[in-house]
Design a protein around this motif. Sequence first.
Motif, PDB file in Angstrom:
ATOM      1  N   ASN A   1       0.858  -1.185   0.000  1.00 11.71           N
ATOM      2  CA  ASN A   1       0.000   0.000   0.000  1.00 11.71           C
ATOM      3  C   ASN A   1       0.899   1.241   0.000  1.00 11.71           C
ATOM      4  N   VAL A   2       1.601   1.420  -1.089  1.00  8.32           N
ATOM      5  CA  VAL A   2       2.626   2.458  -1.202  1.00  8.32           C
ATOM      6  C   VAL A   2       2.025   3.854  -1.071  1.00  8.32           C
ATOM      7  N   ALA A   3       0.870   4.095  -1.680  1.00  9.64           N
ATOM      8  CA  ALA A   3       0.251   5.427  -1.587  1.00  9.64           C
ATOM      9  C   ALA A   3      -0.055   5.778  -0.138  1.00  9.64           C
ATOM     10  N   ALA A   4      -0.567   4.819   0.619  1.00  8.57           N
ATOM     11  CA  ALA A   4      -0.855   5.075   2.030  1.00  8.57           C
ATOM     12  C   ALA A   4       0.431   5.371   2.795  1.00  8.57           C
ATOM     13  N   CYS A   5       1.481   4.609   2.533  1.00  6.62           N
ATOM     14  CA  CYS A   5       2.750   4.837   3.224  1.00  6.62           C
ATOM     15  C   CYS A   5       3.302   6.230   2.916  1.00  6.62           C
ATOM     16  N   ARG A   6       3.176   6.660   1.676  1.00  9.70           N
ATOM     17  CA  ARG A   6       3.621   8.014   1.322  1.00  9.70           C
ATOM     18  C   ARG A   6       2.821   9.063   2.083  1.00  9.70           C
ATOM     19  N   LEU A   7       1.522   8.841   2.207  1.00  6.18           N
ATOM     20  CA  LEU A   7       0.679   9.763   2.970  1.00  6.18           C
ATOM     21  C   LEU A   7       1.139   9.821   4.424  1.00  6.18           C
ATOM     22  N   TYR A   8       1.396   8.673   5.028  1.00  6.75           N
ATOM     23  CA  TYR A   8       1.807   8.651   6.433  1.00  6.75           C
ATOM     24  C   TYR A   8       3.104   9.436   6.633  1.00  6.75           C
ATOM     25  N   VAL A   9       4.056   9.256   5.754  1.00  8.25           N
ATOM     26  CA  VAL A   9       5.313  10.016   5.851  1.00  8.25           C
ATOM     27  C   VAL A   9       5.019  11.508   5.724  1.00  8.25           C
ATOM     28  N   HIS A  10       4.182  11.868   4.768  1.00  8.04           N
ATOM     29  CA  HIS A  10       3.826  13.272   4.538  1.00  8.04           C
ATOM     30  C   HIS A  10       3.139  13.882   5.770  1.00  8.04           C
ATOM     31  N   CYS A  11       2.401  13.055   6.520  1.00  3.63           N
ATOM     32  CA  CYS A  11       1.693  13.533   7.715  1.00  3.63           C
ATOM     33  C   CYS A  11       2.549  13.470   8.984  1.00  3.63           C
ATOM     34  N   GLY A  12       3.806  13.080   8.841  1.00  2.00           N
ATOM     35  CA  GLY A  12       4.713  13.101   9.981  1.00  2.00           C
ATOM     36  C   GLY A  12       4.918  11.785  10.698  1.00  2.00           C
ATOM     37  N   PHE A  13       4.401  10.691  10.162  1.00  2.00           N
ATOM     38  CA  PHE A  13       4.634   9.382  10.764  1.00  2.00           C
ATOM     39  C   PHE A  13       6.053   8.923  10.478  1.00  2.00           C
ATOM     40  N   GLN A  14       6.589   8.124  11.383  1.00  2.00           N
ATOM     41  CA  GLN A  14       7.888   7.491  11.178  1.00  2.00           C
ATOM     42  C   GLN A  14       7.705   5.983  11.246  1.00  2.00           C
ATOM     43  N   LEU A  15       8.441   5.285  10.414  1.00  2.00           N
ATOM     44  CA  LEU A  15       8.393   3.827  10.424  1.00  2.00           C
ATOM     45  C   LEU A  15       9.078   3.339  11.695  1.00  2.00           C
ATOM     46  N   GLY A  16       8.346   2.548  12.481  1.00  2.00           N
ATOM     47  CA  GLY A  16       8.883   2.061  13.737  1.00  2.00           C
ATOM     48  C   GLY A  16       9.313   0.610  13.691  1.00  2.00           C
ATOM     49  N   GLY A  17       8.807  -0.138  12.726  1.00  2.00           N
ATOM     50  CA  GLY A  17       9.168  -1.541  12.644  1.00  2.00           C
ATOM     51  C   GLY A  17       8.391  -2.243  11.549  1.00  2.00           C
ATOM     52  N   PHE A  18       8.694  -3.520  11.369  1.00  2.00           N
ATOM     53  CA  PHE A  18       8.014  -4.318  10.358  1.00  2.00           C
ATOM     54  C   PHE A  18       7.970  -5.763  10.809  1.00  2.00           C
ATOM     55  N   ASP A  19       7.091  -6.531  10.188  1.00  2.00           N
ATOM     56  CA  ASP A  19       6.930  -7.939  10.530  1.00  2.00           C
ATOM     57  C   ASP A  19       6.639  -8.708   9.248  1.00  2.00           C
ATOM     58  N   ARG A  20       7.552  -9.593   8.864  1.00  2.00           N
ATOM     59  CA  ARG A  20       7.399 -10.383   7.642  1.00  2.00           C
ATOM     60  C   ARG A  20       6.434 -11.564   7.822  1.00  2.00           C
ATOM     61  N   GLU A  21       6.117 -11.942   9.038  1.00  2.00           N
ATOM     62  CA  GLU A  21       5.262 -13.107   9.312  1.00  2.00           C
ATOM     63  C   GLU A  21       3.810 -12.725   9.606  1.00  2.00           C
ATOM     64  N   PHE A  22       3.529 -11.473   9.804  1.00  2.00           N
ATOM     65  CA  PHE A  22       2.249 -10.968  10.285  1.00  2.00           C
ATOM     66  C   PHE A  22       1.057 -11.505   9.498  1.00  2.00           C
ATOM     67  N   TYR A  23       1.147 -11.549   8.185  1.00  2.00           N
ATOM     68  CA  TYR A  23       0.012 -11.949   7.346  1.00  2.00           C
ATOM     69  C   TYR A  23       0.025 -13.412   6.947  1.00  2.00           C
ATOM     70  N   ARG A  24       1.025 -14.142   7.350  1.00  2.00           N
ATOM     71  CA  ARG A  24       1.100 -15.548   6.957  1.00  2.00           C
ATOM     72  C   ARG A  24       0.111 -16.426   7.700  1.00  2.00           C
ATOM     73  N   GLY A  25      -0.477 -15.910   8.769  1.00  2.00           N
ATOM     74  CA  GLY A  25      -1.553 -16.639   9.437  1.00  2.00           C
ATOM     75  C   GLY A  25      -2.798 -16.695   8.568  1.00  2.00           C
ATOM     76  N   LEU A  26      -3.001 -15.671   7.750  1.00  2.00           N
ATOM     77  CA  LEU A  26      -4.133 -15.629   6.822  1.00  2.00           C
ATOM     78  C   LEU A  26      -3.837 -16.409   5.552  1.00  2.00           C
ATOM     79  N   ASP A  27      -2.574 -16.343   5.118  1.00  2.00           N
ATOM     80  CA  ASP A  27      -2.157 -17.026   3.895  1.00  2.00           C
ATOM     81  C   ASP A  27      -0.669 -17.370   4.032  1.00  2.00           C
ATOM     82  N   PRO A  28      -0.335 -18.637   4.211  1.00  2.00           N
ATOM     83  CA  PRO A  28       1.064 -19.025   4.419  1.00  2.00           C
ATOM     84  C   PRO A  28       1.995 -18.605   3.282  1.00  2.00           C
ATOM     85  N   ARG A  29       1.421 -18.319   2.104  1.00  2.00           N
ATOM     86  CA  ARG A  29       2.240 -17.912   0.952  1.00  2.00           C
ATOM     87  C   ARG A  29       2.366 -16.396   0.831  1.00  2.00           C
TER      88      ARG A  29
END
Length: 185
Positions: free
Chosen positions: A144-172
Motif C-alpha cells: 500500500n505504497v500510496a498510504a505509506c507516502r501519505l503517512y510520511v507526509h503527515c509526519g509518521f515514522q516507520l517504527g518496525g516491520f513484521d514479515r510473518e504478520f500476514y502468513r496466518g491468513l495465507d502461508p504464501r
Amino acid sequence: MLTLTRASARQRQAATRLEDGFRVESELQPCLREGVLALGEVPVTPYFKRYPRDDASEAMRPASDDAAIEPEGDVDAYLAHWQGELAGVIELSVAWNRYARVDNLVVDAAWRRRGIARALLEQAFRWCRERNLPGVMLETQNNNVAACRLYVHCGFQLGGFDREFYRGLDPRSREIALFWYWRPD
C-alpha cells in the motif's frame, strides 16, 4: 466540501461498504541504512489488492440507530462526507501501550486524492491530544505504497516491520506489515 462527524454503530456498519481496493505497481522493502530503518521501493507486476470483507459483521448490525453515538467497545469512529456522500472512515482506539491506534482507515476509491485521508488522520491527531496520549500508531502493508507516502507526509515514522504478520491468513503471503508512529510536536 468535506465534513467529518462522529459515527454511531449503524453508521460504522454503512462504512463497511466503502471500496477499499487499490492497484499495486510497486512494494516497499524495509532495510537498514546506516543503522536507520528505511524503505526501498521495487516495481512488481501490477495487480489489484482488495481486503476481505467480514460478512459476519452484517449480522451484528444494531436494530436501531436511536442516537447511539457511543462507540462499540472502546472504538471511536469518524466518517468523512464529501459533498454529502460517504467518502471515508477512521476507527480509533487506545492500544495497550497508550498510543492512539488507527484500527481502520478507508477512503472510498471514488473519493481519493481530495485530502480526505489526511483530514481523517488529523482527526486522529486531535483525538490523541484530547486524551493526552503519547502518539498515534497504525499498521499497513508494504504493497500500500500510496498510504505509506501519505503517512510520511503527515509526519509518521516507520517504527518496525513484521514479515510473518500476514502468513496466518495465507502461508504464501509476501506482504510485510509496516508499523508507523506519529507523535505530537
